[in-house]
Design a protein around this motif. Structure first.
Motif: not given
Lengths: 115, 115
Positions: B9, B37, B39, B42-45, B47, B89, B91, B107-108
Motif C-alpha cells: 500500500p 499508471y 497519479q 495533482s491527481r492527473q493519471m 501512463l 500513487m 496503479f 488498488l495502488g
C-alpha cells in the motif's frame, strides 16, 4: 494529436441537487469512453463505459447515469446527489475497436463534494 | 475472475535510489496487456509503461522498467535514480488483448521519494 477535456474541475453541491459532469475528446473518432470514480485517493471504480453514441454500459448500480449524445462527448449525471456521491471523477478514452493494446488516456478529473 | 493485486500500500525511497513496486495478476488468457499508471498529487493519471504479454523483452521507458514474469503472473515496476517528482500513487492494470471495454485495476501503491 488527441486531447481530452473534462469539466468542471471542482464542484460543491448540496444533497439532493442535480449533477452534470462533461467530457469531450478531440482528435479521434469513435473512441471508447469511460467514467471512473476514485474515493479517498485510492482505487479506481469503473462507473460507465461507452463504445458508441447512445451505447452506455453501467458497471455499478447507483445514483448516477451517463449519456453519450455525440461521438466525442460523454456526460455523467445525477438527478439528486447523495453524500456518498462525493469523490474524484475521471473521464478517460481509448482508441476504437477491440484491441487491448490501446492505451487509456485520462482527463484531469473533477472533484465533487456533496454537502 | 481476473484480478490485479498490489501488495504494497505504501513505500518510500531516498532520492537517487532504486525502488521496485510489485504487481501480480490472475488470468487464464494467454494474450493480454499490462500497464503501470502514475497519479501524482495533482491527481492527473499518466501512463508510465506498457507491456505486451507476447513479448518476452521487458519494457523500458527511461528510468522506468518492468520485470515481467509471465509464468509467475508478476509485473513489477522498477524506478531507477528516483526523483522527487516520482512521488505519486502507482496503479497496475491489466486488459485482455481482445477486450477493449475495460481494464482491471490494482488498488495502488503510494510512493514517497524523500530528499
Amino acid at each position: 494529436s488527441q486531447t481530452i477535456h473534462q469539466w468542471p474541475a471542482t464542484l460543491v453541491q448540496p444533497v439532493g441537487s442535480p449533477l452534470s459532469l462533461e467530457c469531450t475528446v478531440e482528435g479521434t473518432s469513435n473512441p471508447n469512453l469511460y467514467w471512473y470514480r476514485q474515493a479517498a485517493g485510492r482505487g479506481l471504480q469503473l462507473l460507465f463505459y461507452s463504445v458508441g453514441i447512445g451505447q452506455i454500459s453501467s458497471e455499478v448500480p447507483q445514483n448516477l447515469s451517463a449519456s453519450r449524445p455525440q461521438d466525442r462527448q460523454f456526460i455523467l449525471s445525477s438527478k439528486k446527489l447523495l453524500l456518498s456521491d462525493s469523490g474524484f471523477y475521471l473521464c478517460a478514452w481509448r482508441g476504437p475497436g477491440n484491441s487491448g493494446a490501446n492505451v487509456l488516456t485520462f482527463g484531469a478529473g473533477s472533484r465533487l463534494t456533496v454537502l | 475472475a481476473q484480478t490485479v493485486t498490489q501488495s504494497q500500500p505504501e513505500m518510500s525511497v531516498q532520492e537517487a535510489e532504486t525502488v521496485t513496486l510489485s504487481c501480480t495478476y490472475d488470468t487464464s488468457e494467454n494474450n493480454y496487456y499490462l500497464f503501470w499508471y502514475k497519479q501524482p498529487p495533482s491527481r492527473q493519471m499518466i501512463l508510465v509503461i506498457r507491456q505486451e504479454a507476447y513479448k518476452q523483452q521487458n519494457a523500458t521507458e527511461n528510468r522506468f522498467s518492468v520485470n515481467f514474469q509471465k509464468a509467475a503472473k508478476s509485473f513489477s515496476l522498477k524506478i531507477s535514480d528516483s526523483q522527487l517528482g516520482d512521488t505519486a500513487m502507482y496503479f497496475c492494470a491489466f486488459t485482455d488483448a481482445g477486450n477493449n471495454r475495460k481494464l482491471i485495476w490494482g488498488l495502488g501503491t503510494s510512493l514517497a521519494v524523500n530528499p
